[in-house]
Scaffold this motif. Structure first.
Motif, PDB file in Angstrom:
ATOM      1  N   ASP A   1      48.723 -18.379  -1.733  1.00 45.07           N
ATOM      2  CA  ASP A   1      47.933 -17.436  -0.388  1.00 45.07           C
ATOM      3  C   ASP A   1      47.142 -16.047  -1.320  1.00 45.07           C
ATOM      4  OD1 ASP A   1      48.902 -18.715   1.321  1.00 45.07           O
ATOM      5  OD2 ASP A   1      51.124 -17.180   0.686  1.00 45.07           O
ATOM      6  N   ALA A   2      45.857 -16.768  -1.187  1.00 43.09           N
ATOM      7  CA  ALA A   2      44.879 -15.645  -1.305  1.00 43.09           C
ATOM      8  C   ALA A   2      45.491 -14.536  -0.942  1.00 43.09           C
ATOM      9  CB  ALA A   2      43.662 -16.202  -1.301  1.00 43.09           C
ATOM     10  N   GLN A   3      45.685 -13.087  -1.939  1.00 41.02           N
ATOM     11  CA  GLN A   3      46.131 -11.620  -0.951  1.00 41.02           C
ATOM     12  C   GLN A   3      45.070 -11.620  -0.452  1.00 41.02           C
ATOM     13  OE1 GLN A   3      48.410 -10.369  -2.380  1.00 41.02           O
ATOM     14  NE2 GLN A   3      47.981  -8.695  -1.115  1.00 41.02           N
ATOM     15  N   TRP A   4      43.679 -11.363  -0.899  1.00 43.18           N
ATOM     16  CA  TRP A   4      42.120 -10.653   0.151  1.00 43.18           C
ATOM     17  C   TRP A   4      42.508 -12.400   1.465  1.00 43.18           C
ATOM     18  CZ3 TRP A   4      38.939 -14.736   2.110  1.00 43.18           C
ATOM     19  CH2 TRP A   4      38.805 -16.000   1.147  1.00 43.18           C
ATOM     20  N   LYS A   5      43.495 -12.927   1.937  1.00 43.77           N
ATOM     21  CA  LYS A   5      43.236 -13.691   3.207  1.00 43.77           C
ATOM     22  C   LYS A   5      44.555 -13.033   3.879  1.00 43.77           C
ATOM     23  CE  LYS A   5      41.280 -17.818   1.984  1.00 43.77           C
ATOM     24  NZ  LYS A   5      41.346 -19.449   1.270  1.00 43.77           N
ATOM     25  N   LEU A   6      45.327 -12.660   3.374  1.00 42.73           N
ATOM     26  CA  LEU A   6      45.776 -12.093   4.001  1.00 42.73           C
ATOM     27  C   LEU A   6      46.380 -10.837   5.251  1.00 42.73           C
ATOM     28  CD1 LEU A   6      48.981 -11.615   0.898  1.00 42.73           C
ATOM     29  CD2 LEU A   6      49.000 -13.200   2.482  1.00 42.73           C
ATOM     30  N   TRP A   7      44.915 -10.635   5.366  1.00 38.16           N
ATOM     31  CA  TRP A   7      44.262  -9.648   6.615  1.00 38.16           C
ATOM     32  C   TRP A   7      44.058 -10.356   8.169  1.00 38.16           C
ATOM     33  CZ3 TRP A   7      46.242  -4.403   5.649  1.00 38.16           C
ATOM     34  CH2 TRP A   7      46.491  -4.683   4.711  1.00 38.16           C
ATOM     35  N   ARG A   8      44.243 -12.105   7.507  1.00 39.56           N
ATOM     36  CA  ARG A   8      43.330 -12.832   8.180  1.00 39.56           C
ATOM     37  C   ARG A   8      44.027 -13.509   9.841  1.00 39.56           C
ATOM     38  NH1 ARG A   8      37.620 -14.418   5.384  1.00 39.56           N
ATOM     39  NH2 ARG A   8      37.071 -12.630   4.956  1.00 39.56           N
ATOM     40  N   GLY A   9      43.828 -14.443  10.606  1.00 39.06           N
ATOM     41  CA  GLY A   9      44.744 -14.648  10.920  1.00 39.06           C
ATOM     42  C   GLY A   9      45.389 -13.470  12.269  1.00 39.06           C
ATOM     43  N   PRO A  10      46.901 -14.239  12.670  1.00 37.31           N
ATOM     44  CA  PRO A  10      47.809 -13.867  13.311  1.00 37.31           C
ATOM     45  C   PRO A  10      48.466 -12.540  11.875  1.00 37.31           C
ATOM     46  CG  PRO A  10      48.694 -16.092  12.835  1.00 37.31           C
ATOM     47  CD  PRO A  10      47.088 -15.761  12.090  1.00 37.31           C
ATOM     48  N   LYS A  11      48.047 -12.446  11.411  1.00 34.26           N
ATOM     49  CA  LYS A  11      48.405 -11.223  10.365  1.00 34.26           C
ATOM     50  C   LYS A  11      48.303 -10.132  10.738  1.00 34.26           C
ATOM     51  CE  LYS A  11      50.599 -14.347   7.228  1.00 34.26           C
ATOM     52  NZ  LYS A  11      50.430 -14.827   5.402  1.00 34.26           N
ATOM     53  N   ARG A  12      46.655 -10.157  10.687  1.00 37.38           N
ATOM     54  CA  ARG A  12      45.568  -9.338  11.216  1.00 37.38           C
ATOM     55  C   ARG A  12      46.692  -8.358  12.724  1.00 37.38           C
ATOM     56  NH1 ARG A  12      40.673 -10.889  14.706  1.00 37.38           N
ATOM     57  NH2 ARG A  12      41.648 -10.132  16.806  1.00 37.38           N
ATOM     58  N   GLY A  13      45.943  -6.512  12.236  1.00 35.92           N
ATOM     59  CA  GLY A  13      46.331  -5.806  13.002  1.00 35.92           C
ATOM     60  C   GLY A  13      46.079  -6.173  14.346  1.00 35.92           C
ATOM     61  N   LYS A  14      46.439  -5.581  16.027  1.00 34.52           N
ATOM     62  CA  LYS A  14      45.712  -5.356  17.128  1.00 34.52           C
ATOM     63  C   LYS A  14      44.481  -4.274  16.688  1.00 34.52           C
ATOM     64  CE  LYS A  14      49.949  -7.266  19.209  1.00 34.52           C
ATOM     65  NZ  LYS A  14      50.800  -7.234  20.772  1.00 34.52           N
ATOM     66  N   ARG A  15      43.629  -5.170  17.233  1.00 37.57           N
ATOM     67  CA  ARG A  15      42.145  -4.268  17.398  1.00 37.57           C
ATOM     68  C   ARG A  15      41.436  -4.851  18.889  1.00 37.57           C
ATOM     69  NH1 ARG A  15      40.084  -7.067  12.724  1.00 37.57           N
ATOM     70  NH2 ARG A  15      39.153  -8.659  12.909  1.00 37.57           N
ATOM     71  N   VAL A  16      40.692  -3.812  19.595  1.00 37.04           N
ATOM     72  CA  VAL A  16      40.247  -4.150  20.613  1.00 37.04           C
ATOM     73  C   VAL A  16      38.811  -3.388  20.480  1.00 37.04           C
ATOM     74  CG1 VAL A  16      39.843  -3.990  23.396  1.00 37.04           C
ATOM     75  CG2 VAL A  16      41.940  -4.471  22.292  1.00 37.04           C
ATOM     76  N   LEU A  17      37.588  -4.222  20.515  1.00 42.72           N
ATOM     77  CA  LEU A  17      36.342  -3.592  20.559  1.00 42.72           C
ATOM     78  C   LEU A  17      36.016  -2.631  21.951  1.00 42.72           C
ATOM     79  CD1 LEU A  17      34.544  -3.289  18.771  1.00 42.72           C
ATOM     80  CD2 LEU A  17      32.799  -5.150  19.971  1.00 42.72           C
ATOM     81  N   LEU A  18      35.919  -1.696  22.531  1.00 44.34           N
ATOM     82  CA  LEU A  18      35.902  -0.875  23.708  1.00 44.34           C
ATOM     83  C   LEU A  18      34.118  -1.016  23.604  1.00 44.34           C
ATOM     84  CD1 LEU A  18      37.176   0.611  25.469  1.00 44.34           C
ATOM     85  CD2 LEU A  18      36.677   2.703  24.108  1.00 44.34           C
TER      86      LEU A  18
END
Length: 159
Positions: free
Chosen positions: A118-135
Motif C-alpha cells: 500500500d502506497a502511503q499517499w494512496k491511503l487518502w483516496r477512495g473510501p478511506k477519504r473523509g466525507k466532503r461536499v462542494l457547496l
C-alpha cells in the motif's frame, strides 16, 4: 423552507454550471436514501482537493521515486444552495449522515504500489477519504460560488 420547484431549479442551475462552465463529466442528480435535498455528483476535469497530510505523503513519494505522481480527478459531491438560505450545522450534519465518502460510480483509487505494498499517499483516496461536499452557492444573478465543507475538522493546507 424552499419549495420543491425552487430546489429543482437551483439544482439545474448548478448542474448546468458544472457541465457547461467547468467541464465536469458524468454529472448526475442524487435523491436516493435519506438525503435532505437533492445532491449532485460528477467528475471534475482535474483533481480539486488534496488533504494536507496526503500532500506531504505525495511529496515524500515523489522524492523517493524521482518522478511526479499523477493526480487523477475524483468524483465529488456537490450541494446546491441559494445565497439567501440559512443552514444550520445540524442540516449539514444530516447531509453528511446521508452520504458515503464516495459518490456512486466513484472508482476506488487505493490500488497497490508497484512493489505490491500500500502506497502511503494512496491511503487518502477512495473510501478511506473523509466525507466532503462542494457547496455550490447560487446568487440571484445565477452566479455560482463553490466552497469546500467537511465532516469534522480538517487542518489547513500548506501553501
Amino acid at each position: 423552507m424552499s419549495s420543491p420547484d425552487h430546489i429543482a431549479a437551483l439544482t439545474k442551475v448548478v448542474l448546468n454550471n458544472l457541465v457547461y462552465q467547468h467541464d465536469w463529466t458524468g454529472v448526475q442528480t442524487h435523491t436516493e436514501g435519506n438525503v435532505p435535498r437533492p445532491l449532485i455528483y460528477g467528475l471534475p476535469p482535474k483533481r480539486l482537493y488534496v488533504h494536507p497530510d496526503e500532500q506531504i505523503d505525495i511529496i515524500k513519494a515523489e522524492k523517493e521515486r524521482g518522478e511526479p505522481i499523477p493526480q487523477e480527478p475524483e468524483v465529488e459531491w456537490v450541494l446546491p444552495l441559494h445565497l439567501s438560505e440559512k443552514w444550520s450545522p445540524a442540516q449539514f450534519a444530516a447531509v453528511f449522515d446521508a452520504i458515503d465518502a464516495l459518490p456512486p460510480g466513484a472508482a476506488d483509487q487505493t490500488a497497490l504500489d508497484a512493489d505490491g505494498t500500500d502506497a502511503q499517499w494512496k491511503l487518502w483516496r477512495g473510501p478511506k477519504r473523509g466525507k466532503r461536499v462542494l457547496l455550490a452557492t447560487v446568487q440571484d444573478d445565477s452566479t455560482v460560488t463553490y466552497y469546500w465543507i467537511f465532516d469534522g475538522l480538517v487542518k489547513p493546507r500548506q501553501n
